[in-house]
Design an enzyme around this catalytic site. Structure first.
Site, mmCIF file in Angstrom:
data_model
loop_
_atom_site.group_PDB
_atom_site.id
_atom_site.type_symbol
_atom_site.label_atom_id
_atom_site.label_comp_id
_atom_site.label_asym_id
_atom_site.label_seq_id
_atom_site.Cartn_x
_atom_site.Cartn_y
_atom_site.Cartn_z
ATOM 1 N N SER A 97 1.674 0.954 -10.890
ATOM 2 C CA SER A 97 2.393 1.145 -9.627
ATOM 3 C C SER A 97 1.471 1.592 -8.514
ATOM 4 O O SER A 97 0.694 2.526 -8.681
ATOM 5 C CB SER A 97 3.532 2.161 -9.700
ATOM 6 O OG SER A 97 3.569 2.877 -10.855
ATOM 7 N N HIS B 20 7.177 -2.638 -8.100
ATOM 8 C CA HIS B 20 6.603 -3.248 -9.305
ATOM 9 C C HIS B 20 6.828 -4.762 -9.263
ATOM 10 O O HIS B 20 7.269 -5.348 -10.235
ATOM 11 C CB HIS B 20 7.267 -2.695 -10.570
ATOM 12 C CG HIS B 20 6.981 -1.254 -10.850
ATOM 13 N ND1 HIS B 20 6.235 -0.817 -11.919
ATOM 14 C CD2 HIS B 20 7.336 -0.130 -10.208
ATOM 15 C CE1 HIS B 20 6.158 0.501 -11.916
ATOM 16 N NE2 HIS B 20 6.833 0.936 -10.885
ATOM 17 N N HIS C 116 8.921 -1.742 -17.997
ATOM 18 C CA HIS C 116 8.867 -0.450 -18.677
ATOM 19 C C HIS C 116 10.023 -0.316 -19.656
ATOM 20 O O HIS C 116 11.077 -0.923 -19.464
ATOM 21 C CB HIS C 116 8.952 0.687 -17.649
ATOM 22 C CG HIS C 116 7.790 0.735 -16.701
ATOM 23 N ND1 HIS C 116 7.738 -0.049 -15.574
ATOM 24 C CD2 HIS C 116 6.644 1.457 -16.728
ATOM 25 C CE1 HIS C 116 6.592 0.195 -14.937
ATOM 26 N NE2 HIS C 116 5.910 1.100 -15.616
ATOM 27 N N TYR D 37 11.934 2.184 -19.906
ATOM 28 C CA TYR D 37 13.096 2.841 -19.297
ATOM 29 C C TYR D 37 14.031 1.861 -18.602
ATOM 30 O O TYR D 37 15.149 2.206 -18.249
ATOM 31 C CB TYR D 37 12.667 3.962 -18.331
ATOM 32 C CG TYR D 37 11.777 3.533 -17.191
ATOM 33 C CD1 TYR D 37 12.262 2.780 -16.131
ATOM 34 C CD2 TYR D 37 10.443 3.906 -17.159
ATOM 35 C CE1 TYR D 37 11.434 2.394 -15.084
ATOM 36 C CE2 TYR D 37 9.612 3.523 -16.137
ATOM 37 C CZ TYR D 37 10.123 2.772 -15.099
ATOM 38 O OH TYR D 37 9.298 2.390 -14.072
ATOM 39 N N GLU D 38 13.565 0.625 -18.410
ATOM 40 C CA GLU D 38 14.465 -0.379 -17.831
ATOM 41 C C GLU D 38 15.449 -0.900 -18.873
ATOM 42 O O GLU D 38 16.366 -1.647 -18.556
ATOM 43 C CB GLU D 38 13.636 -1.526 -17.242
ATOM 44 C CG GLU D 38 12.816 -1.068 -16.042
ATOM 45 C CD GLU D 38 11.835 -2.119 -15.558
ATOM 46 O OE1 GLU D 38 12.295 -3.070 -14.908
ATOM 47 O OE2 GLU D 38 10.636 -1.996 -15.830
ATOM 48 N N ALA E 101 -0.455 4.759 -12.985
ATOM 49 C CA ALA E 101 -0.387 6.042 -12.288
ATOM 50 C C ALA E 101 0.164 7.032 -13.305
ATOM 51 O O ALA E 101 1.067 6.694 -14.065
ATOM 52 C CB ALA E 101 0.532 5.935 -11.087
ATOM 53 N N MET F 63 4.537 6.491 -18.206
ATOM 54 C CA MET F 63 5.659 5.776 -18.839
ATOM 55 C C MET F 63 5.273 4.351 -19.246
ATOM 56 O O MET F 63 6.133 3.467 -19.311
ATOM 57 C CB MET F 63 6.851 5.752 -17.870
ATOM 58 C CG MET F 63 7.278 7.138 -17.393
ATOM 59 S SD MET F 63 8.581 7.067 -16.168
ATOM 60 C CE MET F 63 8.551 8.761 -15.537
ATOM 61 N N SER F 64 4.000 4.136 -19.512
ATOM 62 C CA SER F 64 3.564 2.776 -19.859
ATOM 63 C C SER F 64 2.319 2.853 -20.740
ATOM 64 O O SER F 64 2.003 3.889 -21.309
ATOM 65 C CB SER F 64 3.237 1.995 -18.574
ATOM 66 O OG SER F 64 2.097 2.554 -17.952
ATOM 67 N N ASN G 291 -0.244 12.730 -9.362
ATOM 68 C CA ASN G 291 0.345 14.056 -9.142
ATOM 69 C C ASN G 291 -0.021 14.934 -10.317
ATOM 70 O O ASN G 291 -0.341 14.433 -11.395
ATOM 71 C CB ASN G 291 1.884 13.928 -9.075
ATOM 72 C CG ASN G 291 2.448 13.265 -10.336
ATOM 73 O OD1 ASN G 291 2.393 12.043 -10.470
ATOM 74 N ND2 ASN G 291 2.945 14.063 -11.252
ATOM 75 N N HIS H 36 9.281 9.434 -7.074
ATOM 76 C CA HIS H 36 8.594 8.153 -7.221
ATOM 77 C C HIS H 36 7.831 7.758 -5.958
ATOM 78 O O HIS H 36 6.705 7.247 -6.032
ATOM 79 C CB HIS H 36 9.624 7.084 -7.610
ATOM 80 C CG HIS H 36 9.039 5.739 -7.885
ATOM 81 N ND1 HIS H 36 8.140 5.511 -8.913
ATOM 82 C CD2 HIS H 36 9.212 4.543 -7.274
ATOM 83 C CE1 HIS H 36 7.795 4.238 -8.916
ATOM 84 N NE2 HIS H 36 8.423 3.617 -7.927
HETATM 85 N N1 HPA Z 1 5.070 11.871 -15.393
HETATM 86 C C1 HPA Z 1 5.335 10.668 -15.946
HETATM 87 N N2 HPA Z 1 4.952 9.520 -15.400
HETATM 88 C C2 HPA Z 1 4.270 9.577 -14.252
HETATM 89 C C3 HPA Z 1 3.956 10.780 -13.626
HETATM 90 C C4 HPA Z 1 4.377 11.992 -14.238
HETATM 91 O O1 HPA Z 1 4.126 13.106 -13.740
HETATM 92 N N3 HPA Z 1 3.260 10.471 -12.498
HETATM 93 C C5 HPA Z 1 3.156 9.114 -12.469
HETATM 94 N N4 HPA Z 1 3.773 8.562 -13.521
#
Ligand code: HPA
Length: 273
Positions: free
Chosen positions: A31, A62, A84, A86-87, A114, A212-213, A236, A248
């Protein structure tokens, strides 16, 4: 033939109706990290939506397509956007594009994402070479009948991230004078971000960054005999470290802000592969 291989062969046929390009390197752009794809000499683009049986991403930011082209003399297929878990997709569906790129001819898989920084020495906008991963908190993508045409039932994951490719990335970062941390990526399913206690637990487990990937993609690629390397952009600090809330849009903004440095490292590393 297993069902999964039928699905892959059908998708491969659809690709081959559009291009006979045989990539050496497959690159998954996470992303906010899609800009690298604009820098290659594009030969063909195929939106995932045009491929039968293909999982299509629903997340904003995405946008999903394969981009085929040359970066110098290197033949690349980029995934701009990924799907992903989660989809709602099964892990085996999520890794279908990886397997397809292998069938297209790619021998190397370069994964990017990310991620949230768990290691407190990290800072937003830093880059982390993925040296290893923790995947057992999500379902394994190889569950189900083994796709014999791709690999063995019980594939080894000792050298999941290729040491020689990783070495090239480290050397390239040194040459660019570009800060590069190293660490262990943890995949969770999302879509919620973690709680502060989740992050403390992941740190105790040895995780350096969370996302998450990626981890299940690396497993599918190793199963199929690809060499894998990866970089996380720490967008982050993970939950509870700074006390700030996560969203996000902020994650994408942070990924965007580091994208020039990221792109340079990816490009120069690929040139040296
Ligand atoms: N947690 C999970 N997935 C992420 C994060 C996070 O802090 N930052 C970017 N993708």
């Amino acid at each position: 033939m297993s069902k999964a291989i039928d699905k892959l062969q059908t998708a491969l046929k659809a690709v081959r109706e559009k291009t006979d390009f045989v990539p050496d390197i497959a690159l998954v752009l996470g992303s906010g990290l899609g800009a690298y794809a604009d820098s290659i000499k594009t030969v063909c683009e195929i939106p995932y939506s045009e491929l039968p049986g293909f999982p299509v991403s629903t997340v904003q930011g995405h946008s999903g397509k394969f981009i085929f082209g040359y970066d110098g003399d290197k033949k690349i297929v980029c995934m701009k956007g990924r799907v992903h878990m989660y989809e709602g997709y099964e892990p085996s569906d999520v890794v279908m594009p990886i397997r397809l790129m292998k069938l297209m001819g790619a021998k190397i898989l370069f994964l990017t994402n990310a991620a949230g920084g768990i290691n407190e020495n990290f800072h937003p906008g830093c880059l982390m070479l993925i040296e290893d991963q923790i995947s057992f908190l999500v379902r394994n993508p190889l569950v189900g009948p083994n796709v014999e045409e791709l690999g063995t039932r019980f594939p080894d994951m000792t050298h999941i991230y290729d040491e020689s490719l990783s070495g090239i990335i480290i050397k390239t970062a040194e040459e660019l004078n570009s800060e590069l941390f190293k660490g262990v990526y943890v995949q969770l399913s999302g879509p919620s971000y973690e709680s502060p206690a989740d992050i403390k637990a992941l740190r105790l487990l040895g995780g350096s960054a969370v996302g998450m990937s990626t981890a299940i993609e690396a497993i599918a690629a190793r199963h199929a005999g690809m060499k894998v390397c990866g970089i996380s952009v720490i967008s982050n600090m993970a939950a509870g470290i700074t006390g700030e809330e996560l969203n996000h849009a902020e994650v994408q903004k942070a990924a965007d802000s580091v994208s020039a440095r990221f792109e340079e490292l990816v490009k120069k590393s690929i040139a040296a592969f």
